[in-house]
Write a protein that holds these residues in place. Structure first.
Motif, PDB file in Angstrom:
ATOM      1  N   ASP A 157      16.181  -5.606 -18.208  1.00 55.74           N
ATOM      2  CA  ASP A 157      15.154  -6.649 -18.212  1.00 55.74           C
ATOM      3  C   ASP A 157      15.647  -7.832 -17.391  1.00 55.74           C
ATOM      4  O   ASP A 157      16.792  -8.263 -17.536  1.00 55.74           O
ATOM      5  N   SER A 207      14.233 -10.762 -17.496  1.00 51.83           N
ATOM      6  CA  SER A 207      13.734 -12.007 -18.089  1.00 51.83           C
ATOM      7  C   SER A 207      14.855 -13.026 -18.282  1.00 51.83           C
ATOM      8  O   SER A 207      14.602 -14.237 -18.238  1.00 51.83           O
ATOM      9  N   SER A 228      14.985 -14.808 -15.038  1.00 51.86           N
ATOM     10  CA  SER A 228      13.786 -15.639 -14.850  1.00 51.86           C
ATOM     11  C   SER A 228      13.848 -16.896 -15.713  1.00 51.86           C
ATOM     12  O   SER A 228      13.385 -17.964 -15.301  1.00 51.86           O
ATOM     13  N   ASP A 269       8.709  -9.495 -10.699  1.00 50.17           N
ATOM     14  CA  ASP A 269       9.768 -10.461 -10.395  1.00 50.17           C
ATOM     15  C   ASP A 269       9.621 -11.030  -8.992  1.00 50.17           C
ATOM     16  O   ASP A 269       9.972 -12.187  -8.746  1.00 50.17           O
ATOM     17  N   THR A 311       7.307 -13.755  -9.263  1.00 53.44           N
ATOM     18  CA  THR A 311       7.972 -14.911  -9.883  1.00 53.44           C
ATOM     19  C   THR A 311       8.683 -15.754  -8.831  1.00 53.44           C
ATOM     20  O   THR A 311       8.578 -16.992  -8.816  1.00 53.44           O
TER      21      THR A 311
END
Length: 205
Positions: free
Chosen positions: A31, A33, A36, A67, A70
């Motif tokens: 992941d 995240s 991020s 991503d 992002t």
């Protein structure tokens, strides 16, 4: 973690990235995240740059469109010019794909978004970075994912013919008599003009 410029936090992010890269973390737990989360304002500049670098590497390895969006949103909306430029630099330092590579990320949406960013931003340094990114991904040619009309017309003025692949028009045809008359009148006008110039030059003598 509390440290000077949060160097320990940056080192921990790099360690997690290595674990993911070498397969020490199960696919179900992979992941991005955590990277991020460290992109947001409030983190130190060092940690944000480290997170951008690791997220760009994750995008290249995993072809993650989420991503990628992002990072593109970061480039478009972040208030720090340094962060915006650094994000673009990471994308062309670790290119997502080559010019003619068949990749999931190589799509029309990415082309249009990069082109819009390139033409809308007023930051000179950012525009230079975006131009370098666009060239790295697509070169000087039209991106392969952009549809073409495939319409062309080849005109032979000497033979007064034309060839085309435009739908609804014969593939080969001659110019109309009007075009021939126009060429004749044009030729007569140029001939008359040359005669007038010679006559004027003779009188000047």
């Amino acid at each position: 973690m509390p440290s000077y410029k949060q160097l320990v936090s940056g080192a921990c992010l790099r360690f997690i990235s290595k674990l993911i890269q070498y397969g020490h973390i199960m696919d179900s737990l992979k992941d991005s995240s955590i990277f991020s989360a460290h992109l947001k304002r409030g983190q130190s500049l060092h940690v944000r740059c480290t997170a951008i670098e690791l997220l760009a590497q994750f995008i290249k390895n995993e072809s993650s469109e989420r991503d990628l969006n992002t990072i593109l949103s970061l480039i478009e909306f972040d208030q720090s010019p340094l962060i915006r430029c650094y994000a673009v630099q990471q994308l062309y330092t670790l290119p997502l794909f080559t010019k003619h590579q068949d990749c999931f990320l190589n799509n029309l949406h990415l082309v249009e978004r990069l082109w819009r960013l390139l033409n809308e931003h007023v930051d000179f340094n950012l525009r230079c970075c975006l131009a370098q990114l666009y060239y790295t991904l697509y070169g000087r040619t039209t991106p392969t994912c952009v549809p073409t009309s495939n319409c062309a017309v080849v005109i032979d003025l000497k033979g007064q013919t034309a060839r085309t692949n435009v739908p609804g028009i014969p593939s080969s045809f001659r110019f109309s008599s009007k075009f021939d008359d126009d060429r004749k009148y044009s030729s007569d006008d140029s001939s008359s003009s040359r005669k007038k110039k010679k006559h004027k030059a003779y009188r000047d003598r």
